[in-house]
Design a protein around this motif. Structure first.
Motif: not given
Length: 98
Positions: A18, A84-85, A87
């Motif tokens: 993200d 941001d992220t 995963y």
């Protein structure tokens, strides 16, 4: 923003990111996503080998589920300051053709 030390454990793994990108220079950054294999990380960028549709399958119909993915040859450079992220990519039931 993430740091090089946060991204380094993802090297070699299939991920989804993200992050924020601007459609053109000087425009406001918007949220987006990218997915693929993390190739390497330096103090500025995460280098991603993005997913693509598998070359081993004919093009599907719109809305049809995908069960195989390929990987593009070109790398995508993503600035660490814009991430941001990170995963793990949700790949249950999906094959990767390399």
């Amino acid at each position: 923003m993430i740091y090089q030390s946060d991204a380094a454990p993802w090297i070699g793994k299939f991920v989804v990111l993200d992050w924020k990108t601007a459609p053109a220079e000087g425009l406001t950054k918007r949220p987006t996503n990218s997915g693929g294999r993390v190739l390497r990380v330096d103090h500025t960028y995460l280098y991603l080998q993005p997913f693509s549709l598998s070359p081993k399958l004919p093009s599907g119909l719109p809305g049809q589920a995908v069960s195989r993915l390929g990987l593009k040859i070109d790398e995508e450079l993503i600035p660490l300051v814009d991430i941001d992220t990170i995963y793990a990519a949700p790949l249950d039931g999906i094959s990767i053709d390399e």
